[in-house]
Motif scaffolding. Structure first.
Motif, mmCIF file in Angstrom:
data_model
loop_
_atom_site.group_PDB
_atom_site.id
_atom_site.type_symbol
_atom_site.label_atom_id
_atom_site.label_comp_id
_atom_site.label_asym_id
_atom_site.label_seq_id
_atom_site.Cartn_x
_atom_site.Cartn_y
_atom_site.Cartn_z
ATOM 1 N N LEU A 669 0.827 -1.205 0.000
ATOM 2 C CA LEU A 669 0.000 0.000 0.000
ATOM 3 C C LEU A 669 0.866 1.262 0.000
ATOM 4 O O LEU A 669 0.599 2.225 -0.732
ATOM 5 C CB LEU A 669 -0.923 -0.007 1.215
ATOM 6 C CG LEU A 669 -2.054 -1.037 1.198
ATOM 7 C CD1 LEU A 669 -2.731 -1.112 2.561
ATOM 8 C CD2 LEU A 669 -3.082 -0.706 0.125
ATOM 9 N N GLN A 670 1.925 1.249 0.830
ATOM 10 C CA GLN A 670 2.797 2.424 0.886
ATOM 11 C C GLN A 670 3.490 2.660 -0.458
ATOM 12 O O GLN A 670 3.621 3.799 -0.912
ATOM 13 C CB GLN A 670 3.831 2.257 1.995
ATOM 14 C CG GLN A 670 4.714 3.494 2.194
ATOM 15 C CD GLN A 670 5.744 3.309 3.288
ATOM 16 O OE1 GLN A 670 6.043 2.178 3.677
ATOM 17 N NE2 GLN A 670 6.292 4.403 3.792
ATOM 18 N N TRP A 671 3.908 1.585 -1.121
ATOM 19 C CA TRP A 671 4.573 1.739 -2.428
ATOM 20 C C TRP A 671 3.616 2.342 -3.451
ATOM 21 O O TRP A 671 3.978 3.244 -4.203
ATOM 22 C CB TRP A 671 5.102 0.401 -2.902
ATOM 23 C CG TRP A 671 5.404 0.402 -4.391
ATOM 24 C CD1 TRP A 671 4.851 -0.372 -5.341
ATOM 25 C CD2 TRP A 671 6.326 1.255 -5.084
ATOM 26 N NE1 TRP A 671 5.349 -0.057 -6.571
ATOM 27 C CE2 TRP A 671 6.265 0.937 -6.452
ATOM 28 C CE3 TRP A 671 7.201 2.261 -4.671
ATOM 29 C CZ2 TRP A 671 7.030 1.575 -7.409
ATOM 30 C CZ3 TRP A 671 7.970 2.904 -5.638
ATOM 31 C CH2 TRP A 671 7.884 2.553 -6.987
ATOM 32 N N GLN A 672 2.380 1.843 -3.483
ATOM 33 C CA GLN A 672 1.416 2.393 -4.435
ATOM 34 C C GLN A 672 1.225 3.897 -4.213
ATOM 35 O O GLN A 672 1.164 4.681 -5.168
ATOM 36 C CB GLN A 672 0.065 1.689 -4.286
ATOM 37 C CG GLN A 672 0.017 0.279 -4.881
ATOM 38 C CD GLN A 672 -1.424 -0.202 -4.988
ATOM 39 O OE1 GLN A 672 -2.205 0.314 -5.773
ATOM 40 N NE2 GLN A 672 -1.760 -1.191 -4.173
ATOM 41 N N LEU A 673 1.102 4.296 -2.941
ATOM 42 C CA LEU A 673 0.894 5.711 -2.633
ATOM 43 C C LEU A 673 2.100 6.558 -3.034
ATOM 44 O O LEU A 673 1.967 7.640 -3.620
ATOM 45 C CB LEU A 673 0.614 5.870 -1.141
ATOM 46 C CG LEU A 673 -0.741 5.331 -0.660
ATOM 47 C CD1 LEU A 673 -0.727 5.124 0.851
ATOM 48 C CD2 LEU A 673 -1.860 6.296 -1.041
ATOM 49 N N LEU A 674 3.303 6.075 -2.723
ATOM 50 C CA LEU A 674 4.511 6.811 -3.078
ATOM 51 C C LEU A 674 4.664 6.929 -4.586
ATOM 52 O O LEU A 674 5.014 7.989 -5.123
ATOM 53 C CB LEU A 674 5.745 6.129 -2.478
ATOM 54 C CG LEU A 674 5.927 6.275 -0.959
ATOM 55 C CD1 LEU A 674 7.017 5.334 -0.464
ATOM 56 C CD2 LEU A 674 6.265 7.717 -0.586
#
Length: 839
Positions: A669-674
């Motif tokens: 999830l964090q990678w998608q947001l970044l």
């Protein structure tokens, strides 16, 4: 043998209605035909007074129950019976492709057929005492397997002496490909439909010759919020670049047959297609304007492409801000320094053909190619790309002046306020921009024109002058916050003593007259706001956390909100990513704030880098001075998106136990947001860094030409021969005239052409002139409270630091090995040099 009958099956007419088309596009197709009727009347010398196109949409309950009509009515001159037959015939077009918007026939059939199965067509002319009515029932045509429809003469409708009216009814049932099409149109809401119509026909409506009304309310024309044409920025290579540029040019011409519109070559005396001998010359005229929006935005920028008054492409970006080279490689030209853009415009391309349903221009046509060559040039907009030095197009020039927003104020023409903490201007927050934009749309004086906006540009560059308060007793000047005069000690901000009632300073805790404490005694238990401990009345410090009574909780959202500044660059509206089940999560806003002081938790007062509050939106308070950011170089974006990822992980916890659980992790999830929201900000490749360093070194050369006024000739003479040779080559490469070299030596203009190594040579010889506040540092000679020895130490230290940073930047520019360590070092040195730079 009997000839074949190739008349299509009536089902073909219904199949045409399945052509992909959006509801507003279908409505626009019908409005186009009405607007064309006014142009036709004017060309025939029968102009219509106060032309109106009236649109009536049914209500949602009417559509849900199968009732109501979509009605488009105009007060044009109407059409004859023969023309009506051709206009309603699928595949026929009575309009030429250069002077009109609508395409009666195929376009009319598709647009009306998408909305409903029955179309009633009524037209009347002022010279007739009757009207013509035709009903096209697609279901009936299919059942009868015949295209025959029978027109009838009817009495003219009340208040309808001339004009054309189209009514569509009988919405398609469930199971048909067009089921729900009209319902979707109505679901937009009438205000939204009026707004979109005002957007598409803005240039027609602004002329106040034609009005378009939707359900009795007028459609207002859209207007771009741009700077006035008198505003400009200045750039070293291009001088003044004005914020709005009018465009008008003939890019070519062609000869067309007036019967079939086929193209004729020079010298042909008859049409090679139909044999007609009547021709006309079509002038390929490109006109309009391009300019700079008063605010930047991640999506609301681009250039409107208009054909005969109808906007075909709204905020077109790829045609102007992407470049495809001869090898088919496409590069993004704008924006490349951040996510936001602000170049806008309106370009009229009446001569460029469009596709069948007017969704786009035919970009492979030579007319399109010639128009784009004029408006944006035939090279990349980036000045270091091949061929860019020959590009003088309007869009190219705007890019050179306004490609980025870094120097808030007049430098890059952007609104701002003075930041006392940083000692430089910062941009106004997005809420303030939204407030000004709303006032623009309301056409409020000063906001509709740009005078109020421009005040924020001019004021951003100037530190506010602190107002002084005059003592009413001795007349001495005091700062506004002073409670007691610094000269005569009279009380300026008074309150009565709780005991003797004499005037004392507002912040006084004891009365200087009677000695009485000014802190009221509260004889009841009190609760500590910091740790929530209840304490007895006789103690003034919390028995659990030692906080003084009345200390606000430094970790409460209210306290942090009052002691922080919102960071628009780290705030994100409508964050949403695709979850592991393939669905997009509901969007949520993220607001970020930079706190003024460190945040501590627990009895041991552990310092924390961030604190997050989650509710209708996510609010993140960041301590940017925390070692996590300053020592470990963790990016604030990583922390923020980690908090958002945590929120989404918990909010969608059901996925942890589903078959998609493998993809539902905090890391994913964090990678998608970044990747979606921070990639361009965090990515720092060698090419981007090299562009930034070159740009800054150019700024340094300009600043040096102002700091070394008294020693220009000495600087020139002391340059090594190799550096002078490089300087001469640069002058020749930029088409300079060497005969002016002697004059350039005296006025310092030669500094614009020295190479980067020369900057190091000049710095080594004249550090005291560059570090006295003119380029970096401050003038220590004006500080009387330090010794000469300390001054020398500070100067020596500054010289070493700035020299090393300059050397890092020059070494990186001239290195072909983009080692990560070398790159990080160059970026850090560039940041240090920019921080203290007196631009």
């Amino acid at each position: 043998m009997k000839p074949f009958d190739l008349t299509p099956d009536p089902k073909v007419l219904i199949a045409l209605t399945h052509t992909p088309l959006k509801p507003l596009d279908a409505l626009s197709e019908l409005i186009d035909n009405s607007i064309d009727s006014f142009s036709l009347a004017e060309n025939m010398g029968q102009g219509v007074d106060h032309p109106i196109v009236s649109v009536t949409l049914p209500s949602r309950p009417e559509v849900d129950s199968g009732r109501g009509v979509v009605r488009i009515r105009d007060n044009g001159i109407g059409i004859s019976l023969d023309i009506a037959e051709k206009a309603l015939k699928a595949g026929f077009s009575g309009n030429n492709p250069y002077d009109s918007l609508g395409l009666f026939g195929m376009g009319l059939n598709i647009a009306t057929g998408k909305l409903g199965s029955k179309t009633t067509f009524i037209t009347a002319r002022s010279t007739d005492n009757f009207a013509i009515k035709v009903v096209i029932d697609l279901v009936d045509i299919q059942d009868k397997k015949s295209y025959e429809v029978f027109p009838e003469k009817i009495d003219k409708l009340k208040n309808f002496d001339q004009g054309t009216m189209i009514e569509i009814s009988d919405w398609w049932p469930d199971g048909n490909a067009n089921h729900g099409f009209t319902k979707k149109l109505v679901a937009y809401g009438k205000p939204k439909v009026r707004s979109e119509i005002g957007r598409r026909y803005a240039t027609v409506l602004r002329k106040n010759k034609i009005r378009i009304i939707v359900n009795d309310e007028v459609c207002e024309p859209f207007e771009h919020c741009t700077w006035a044409d008198s505003r400009f920025v200045e750039r070293p290579k291009h001088g003044k670049i004005y914020a709005r540029q009018e465009i008008s040019d003939k890019t070519g011409s062609q000869i067309r047959c007036t019967e079939c519109f086929a193209k004729l070559e020079e010298g042909q005396s008859s049409c090679p297609v139909c044999g007609a001998e009547s021709f006309r010359t079509i002038h390929e005229t490109v006109n309009g304007w391009v300019g700079i929006q008063r605010y930047d935005d991640p999506s609301h920028f681009g250039i409107d492409l208009i054909r005969n008054g109808r906007t075909i492409r709204i905020l077109e970006q790829s045609a102007f801000f992407e470049f495809t080279d001869e090898f088919g490689k496409t590069i993004k030209d704008y924006p490349i320094d951040g996510p936001n853009g602000r170049i806008v415009g309106e370009i009229h391309l009446n001569h460029v053909p469009v596709d069948f349903m007017k969704q786009d221009f035919q970009r492979s046509s030579p007319e399109w190619q010639r128009a784009m060559s004029f408006v944006r040039g035939e090279s990349s907009l980036q000045p270091n790309q091949p061929g860019a030095d020959q590009n003088d197009s309007p869009v190219y020039m705007l890019f050179q002046g306004y490609r980025r927003v870094r120097s808030i104020g007049r430098g890059d023409m952007y609104m701002g306020v003075w930041d006392d903490q940083k000692g430089k201007p910062k941009r106004i927050d997005r809420d303030k921009e939204a407030e000004y934009l709303e006032k623009f749309y309301q056409k409020k004086p000063g906001f509709y024109e740009d005078t109020e906006w421009w005040k924020l540009v001019e004021e951003a560059d100037t530190p506010p002058i602190a107002e002084l308060k005059e003592c009413h007793s001795c007349g001495a000047d005091n700062v506004q916050s002073a409670e007691v005069c610094i000269v005569c000690e009279v009380v300026l901000k008074a309150k009565p003593c709780i005991s003797c009632k004499e005037d004392i300073a507002v912040s006084a805790t004891n009365c200087p007259h009677c000695g009485e404490s000014q802190i009221p005694v509260v004889e009841e238990p009190w609760r500590c706001d910091v740790c929530r401990q209840t304490n007895t009345p006789d103690v003034d410090e919390c028995t659990k956390c030692d906080s003084v009574r009345g200390t606000p909780n430094p970790l409460s959202k209210e306290y942090l909100a009052e002691n922080s500044d919102k960071d628009d660059d780290l705030s994100f509206a409508g964050c949403s990513v695709r979850l592991s089940n393939g669905q997009n999560c509901p969007p949520i806003d993220v607001d970020s704030f930079a706190v003024h002081s460190p945040m501590f938790v627990g009895p041991k007062k552990a310092r924390i880098p961030a604190l997050t509050f989650k509710g209708e939106k996510i609010e993140v308070f960041l301590d940017k001075a925390h070692p996590m950011f300053q020592v470990l170089s963790v990016c604030p974006e990583e922390v923020i998106m980690g908090e958002v990822a945590s929120y989404l992980h918990v909010a969608n916890g059901r996925l942890s136990s589903s078959e998609n659980s493998a993809g539902h992790t905090l890391t994913n999830l964090q990678w998608q947001l970044l990747e979606k929201y921070c990639y361009e900000t965090l990515a720092d490749d060698a090419d981007t860094l090299k562009v930034d360093v070159k740009q800054f070194m150019g700024d340094v050369q300009i600043a040096m030409s102002q700091a070394l006024v008294d020693v220009f000739e000495d600087v020139f003479d002391e340059l090594p021969e190799a550096q002078k040779k490089a300087m001469v080559e640069n002058i020749l490469n930029e088409d300079g005239d060497l005969s002016y070299l002697g004059e350039m030596k005296k006025n310092g203009q030669f500094l614009k052409y020295v190479n980067h190594y020369s900057i190091l040579v000049i710095f080594d010889k004249y550090p005291e002139l560059l570090l006295n506040g003119s380029v970096w540092g401050q003038a220590l000679d004006d500080v009387s409270d330090i010794s000469e020895e300390i001054r020398e130490q500070i100067h020596s230290q500054n010289k070493s630091i700035y020299r090393n940073c300059l050397d890092d930047c020059v070494t990186f520019l001239n290195s072909q090995n983009y080692d990560q360590i070398l790159q990080k070092r160059a970026r850090a040195s560039l940041s240090f040099l920019q921080k203290g730079f007196k631009s």
